[in-house]
Design a protein around this motif. Structure first.
Motif, mmCIF file in Angstrom:
data_model
loop_
_atom_site.group_PDB
_atom_site.id
_atom_site.type_symbol
_atom_site.label_atom_id
_atom_site.label_comp_id
_atom_site.label_asym_id
_atom_site.label_seq_id
_atom_site.Cartn_x
_atom_site.Cartn_y
_atom_site.Cartn_z
ATOM 1 N N GLU A 69 1.397 4.310 -2.921
ATOM 2 C CA GLU A 69 1.236 5.740 -2.663
ATOM 3 C C GLU A 69 2.505 6.510 -3.028
ATOM 4 O O GLU A 69 2.452 7.578 -3.618
ATOM 5 C CB GLU A 69 0.881 5.973 -1.190
ATOM 6 C CG GLU A 69 -0.563 5.605 -0.881
ATOM 7 C CD GLU A 69 -0.818 5.357 0.598
ATOM 8 O OE1 GLU A 69 -0.020 5.826 1.439
ATOM 9 O OE2 GLU A 69 -1.818 4.676 0.907
ATOM 10 N N LYS B 30 2.785 6.837 -6.756
ATOM 11 C CA LYS B 30 1.844 7.830 -7.241
ATOM 12 C C LYS B 30 2.391 9.236 -7.050
ATOM 13 O O LYS B 30 2.376 10.060 -7.963
ATOM 14 C CB LYS B 30 0.537 7.690 -6.437
ATOM 15 C CG LYS B 30 -0.717 7.857 -7.254
ATOM 16 C CD LYS B 30 -1.961 7.737 -6.387
ATOM 17 C CE LYS B 30 -2.685 6.430 -6.583
ATOM 18 N NZ LYS B 30 -4.060 6.437 -6.016
ATOM 19 N N LYS B 31 2.873 9.491 -5.855
ATOM 20 C CA LYS B 31 3.380 10.833 -5.551
ATOM 21 C C LYS B 31 4.566 11.206 -6.418
ATOM 22 O O LYS B 31 4.772 12.368 -6.729
ATOM 23 C CB LYS B 31 3.810 10.917 -4.078
ATOM 24 C CG LYS B 31 2.675 11.276 -3.151
ATOM 25 C CD LYS B 31 3.204 11.543 -1.746
ATOM 26 C CE LYS B 31 2.034 11.710 -0.787
ATOM 27 N NZ LYS B 31 2.447 11.581 0.628
ATOM 28 N N GLN C 260 0.837 -1.202 0.000
ATOM 29 C CA GLN C 260 0.000 0.000 0.000
ATOM 30 C C GLN C 260 0.873 1.255 0.000
ATOM 31 O O GLN C 260 0.673 2.180 -0.789
ATOM 32 C CB GLN C 260 -0.912 -0.017 1.231
ATOM 33 C CG GLN C 260 -2.083 0.924 1.148
ATOM 34 C CD GLN C 260 -2.859 0.755 -0.148
ATOM 35 O OE1 GLN C 260 -3.134 -0.362 -0.575
ATOM 36 N NE2 GLN C 260 -3.177 1.860 -0.802
#
Lengths: 220, 220
Positions: free
Chosen positions: B136, B139-140, B132
């Motif tokens: 993230e 993505k960032k 997870q």
DNA sequence: ATATAATGTGTATTTCTTACACTATTAAAT
DNA sequence: ATTTAATAGTGTAAGAAATACACATTATAT
């Protein structure tokens, strides 16, 4: 296949228009008499976050401090006696809340002192590198974390907020543009109170609405 | 005051329009027969990054893989026999380069398999949480890291690049707007070559200019 | 009353983001 | 040779956000 396990804390506060970091003067070899990040061993049955909270309480007298894991540093040559893995954390405190605490001393630490980030002394181990990383992390997160508000008192002026942004981003911002942006954030509350004790026009105070902030960022 | 020390790798690749993660089926207690992130103990005199490279080589047959530290996970209850601290890394590989490797097996690992990120099995330990976090992080960083290009072959079409962005960001993008943005990046090179072996209009190939990319981001 | 020191405010320009639909090209099938 | 299928490739207008820039206002101290 086993390693010593410590945590180190980059504890930031904001004072006199500058970001400051709390450093400890070591009283132990290696790096005796050098300045270092506050940190210590994690106990066998202690959660890492609890160890961080423990160190933070010891150093600042405060509980429930904002903290964020930075990274693990595990170089074999960090310590002459073999690998000591450290997990570095960043913590943010309000200077007002720690200013009057009595700095603790102990057998391994002679004194604690706040240093401005552009007047840091030579540092033990790889602590300079850890601080460097924490500054970059802080910069990246300034607009989408609660960081600026952790560094300010609960009621603050827009000028103070701007100064925090400037210190974190390490550059000057335009006052009008900054306020325009701030006005659109949606999670600042304009209070009907004003600054006190200043010998010039008192600025309006604002507060940070954490709930609204979290609501905004949970939608993304 | 000592802890076991492992590293775990979230190895991503891009295939069939989807992000995939390489998982290992455990052949050891605890979590025997469960799927888990590839990982292993770090040797006493081995640098952490070398251990990651070692695991990556073992799992993919590749050297010099893109890797990025995610975080340390050190929960006391991660493992029934006491704390095992793991430092999680994210790695990115090109599917073409690993597809034909023979998946290694060993006493502690029955098989390796690529899973699409939206069809992950139940996972051992806290590995779901690690994945997870890696998603993230990915993505960032998509717009200011080399991540998309690590997942693609050296020559790629704009449609492929868009698919990588879409997989990472987990949303559809507008083709024209995407291309407009891409055109302004300044570090993609339009080649005079075209896709081959497709039964429709062949798309132009592009390559990623890492030097230009680094130059741009070193100025900030 | 005056000086001082900081607060608080608006507009014009440029840049970036978004929404949106059709023609061009190639290979395969007929 | 023609048609079909599948994807490549392209522009514009409107709205939103970022930037550059200067002066009147207000509270206190003298």
């Amino acid at each position: 296949m086993q390693t010593h396990f410590t945590i180190d804390c980059v504890i930031f506060s904001f004072d006199e228009g500058q970001l400051k970091i709390l450093l400890a003067e070591r009283n132990e070899y290696p790096y005796k008499d050098w300045w270092a990040l506050p940190g210590y061993f994690v106990n066998k049955y202690e959660e890492m976050e609890d160890a961080v909270a423990r160190i933070l309480l010891e150093m600042t007298g405060l509980k429930d401090i904002y903290m964020d894991q930075l990274a693990a540093f595990a170089g074999v040559k960090r310590h002459p006696e073999g690998r000591i893995l450290t997990v570095a954390y960043m913590a943010l405190v309000q200077m007002e809340e720690v200013k009057n605490k009595i700095a603790p001393t102990s057998s391994y630490m002679r004194q604690l002192k706040w240093f401005s980030i552009d007047e840091l002394p030579d540092l033990a181990f790889d602590h300079r590198e850890i601080i460097q990383l924490s500054l970059e992390r802080l910069k990246k997160s300034v607009t989408y974390s609660t960081a600026p508000y952790e560094l300010l008192p609960t009621k603050f002026t827009l000028t103070q907020l701007q100064q925090v942004y400037e210190a974190i981003l390490n550059k000057k911002l335009d006052k009008r543009n900054f306020r325009k942006k701030i006005n659109n954030l949606g999670y600042l509350k304009e209070l009907n109170e004003f600054q006190k004790g200043v010998s010039y026009r008192a600025a309006k105070l604002y507060s940070f609405d954490k709930k609204k902030f979290l609501k905004q960022f949970s939608q993304d």
